[in-house]
Design a protein around this motif. Sequence first.
Motif, short mmCIF file in Angstrom:
data_model
loop_
_atom_site.label_atom_id
_atom_site.label_comp_id
_atom_site.label_asym_id
_atom_site.label_seq_id
_atom_site.Cartn_x
_atom_site.Cartn_y
_atom_site.Cartn_z
N ARG A 285 0.77 -1.11 -0.10
CA ARG A 285 0.00 0.11 0.07
C ARG A 285 0.90 1.24 0.01
O ARG A 285 0.51 2.13 -0.76
CB ARG A 285 -0.79 -0.17 1.16
N VAL A 286 2.15 1.06 0.62
CA VAL A 286 2.73 2.56 0.71
C VAL A 286 3.83 2.66 -0.49
O VAL A 286 4.65 3.55 -0.38
CB VAL A 286 3.64 2.42 1.93
N GLY A 287 3.74 1.62 -1.36
CA GLY A 287 4.57 1.69 -2.64
C GLY A 287 5.82 0.76 -2.62
O GLY A 287 6.52 1.01 -3.52
N LEU A 288 6.22 -0.01 -1.61
CA LEU A 288 7.27 -0.95 -1.85
C LEU A 288 6.92 -2.02 -2.68
O LEU A 288 5.69 -2.49 -2.56
CB LEU A 288 7.57 -1.41 -0.38
N GLU A 289 7.69 -2.35 -3.56
CA GLU A 289 7.54 -3.67 -4.30
C GLU A 289 7.72 -4.86 -3.71
O GLU A 289 8.63 -5.21 -2.97
CB GLU A 289 8.49 -3.57 -5.55
N THR A 290 6.67 -5.62 -3.77
CA THR A 290 6.64 -6.92 -3.25
C THR A 290 6.64 -8.03 -4.11
O THR A 290 6.13 -8.03 -5.21
CB THR A 290 5.55 -7.13 -2.32
N PRO A 291 7.13 -9.19 -3.61
CA PRO A 291 6.89 -10.52 -4.60
C PRO A 291 5.54 -10.89 -4.80
O PRO A 291 4.83 -10.66 -3.94
CB PRO A 291 7.87 -11.56 -3.79
N ARG A 292 5.62 -11.53 -5.93
CA ARG A 292 3.95 -12.14 -5.87
C ARG A 292 3.81 -12.91 -4.86
O ARG A 292 4.64 -14.10 -4.70
CB ARG A 292 3.96 -12.74 -7.40
N THR A 293 2.74 -13.03 -4.21
CA THR A 293 2.53 -13.62 -3.02
C THR A 293 1.08 -14.27 -2.69
O THR A 293 0.27 -13.66 -3.37
CB THR A 293 2.85 -13.04 -1.72
N ILE A 294 0.95 -15.49 -2.19
CA ILE A 294 -0.32 -15.87 -1.78
C ILE A 294 -0.37 -16.54 -0.52
O ILE A 294 1.02 -17.27 -0.18
CB ILE A 294 -0.74 -17.07 -2.92
N ILE A 295 -1.38 -16.44 0.22
CA ILE A 295 -1.56 -17.26 1.78
C ILE A 295 -2.77 -17.96 1.59
O ILE A 295 -3.73 -17.75 1.20
CB ILE A 295 -1.63 -16.51 2.79
N THR A 296 -2.47 -19.48 1.47
CA THR A 296 -3.63 -20.26 1.35
C THR A 296 -3.45 -21.77 2.02
O THR A 296 -2.42 -22.08 2.46
CB THR A 296 -3.67 -20.69 -0.19
N SER A 297 -4.51 -22.17 2.24
CA SER A 297 -4.89 -23.73 2.84
C SER A 297 -5.16 -24.72 1.73
O SER A 297 -5.75 -25.80 2.11
CB SER A 297 -5.61 -23.44 4.10
N ASP A 298 -5.48 -24.16 0.41
CA ASP A 298 -5.85 -24.84 -0.52
C ASP A 298 -4.88 -25.61 -1.45
O ASP A 298 -4.06 -24.73 -1.94
CB ASP A 298 -6.98 -24.03 -1.49
N PRO A 299 -4.75 -26.77 -1.39
CA PRO A 299 -3.62 -27.32 -2.23
C PRO A 299 -3.59 -26.99 -3.72
O PRO A 299 -2.56 -26.97 -4.41
CB PRO A 299 -3.69 -28.85 -1.90
N GLU A 300 -4.84 -27.13 -4.28
CA GLU A 300 -5.12 -26.95 -5.88
C GLU A 300 -4.63 -25.44 -5.98
O GLU A 300 -4.17 -25.15 -7.04
CB GLU A 300 -6.40 -27.27 -6.13
#
Length: 315
Positions: free
Chosen positions: A133-148
């Motif tokens: 939100r503050v403009g720092l570049e972040t890696p593509r990320t996911i948080i999940t408990s869904d294996p598929e």
Amino acid sequence: MGLILVLTGRDDLTADAVVEELMRRGGEVVRFDTADFPTKSRLVASLTEDGWAGTLTGSRSFRLESVKSVWWRRPNEFVTPDDWPGPARALAVSEARSGLLGVLGSLPVRWINHPAQDSAANYKPRQLAVAARVGLETPRTIITSDPERARRFAGDGEVIYKGLGGGVLGPGGQRQFLPVSLVRADEMDDGVTGTAHLFQENVEKAYEVRLTVIGSRMFPVAIHAGSEAARLDWRTDYRSLTYSRVDMPSAVEKGVRRLMDELGLFFGALDFVVTPDGRWKFLEINPNGQWHWLAVKADVPLVEAMADALEGETA
């Protein structure tokens, strides 16, 4: 002048260095470990129009109203008598935490960092959301408990898997960090449903940066990995690392200042990946991260900067 309160355990080389520097300057410092409360220390606090006043007595006694700054370094858990029943010990620890930290936390002084802000900032999903939100570049990320969904995120390549919390408990009950690992889609089975997992793209690295922020001062140090293990997670092979000071892009500095403000932190240890084309990608912030080894290895004046902050010399 006022008293500087350092809350940490007895075996803390980082605190040792800062306390020594403060005492060299003639400062009044009290080092206190919350493990000494309530069995080895006493709290007496009375509510006044200006807040809490009274004494905390342990190896040294001091008046609460004399404190001008508090360093929430690495204090241990509260300790109650071994011969008390389990439920009674649990209640006593809870009350001790609420009472002592409630009183100390209400003091109108500089905290590095306030334990409430420190705790809230430890959540990696919050860190990443604020950073984006503050403009720092972040890696593509996911948080999940869904294996598929995790397998679709990985696609045909390898992705980073890292822990969301502070690590895992070892056989003796000691906390151990969870190393970063590379995983492929075909390695993700239904065990993913057992809890939340954080997966990120595997960003190509030129090197990594540990940025130590103390108030308005920023100390970026490049970390160069000398082994395959360290290139994946430099914490796994400190002996292969080399260090150098590095300049930080102004846009990154601006984003970091906004990140610190939104998280309510005075201090932070931030990790970045720097790509071969010079882009800085934010990985995480540890609101109570280690830094003394950088002061030694990279000759960075972090001890002096922390002492300045505790003395109130920096914003």
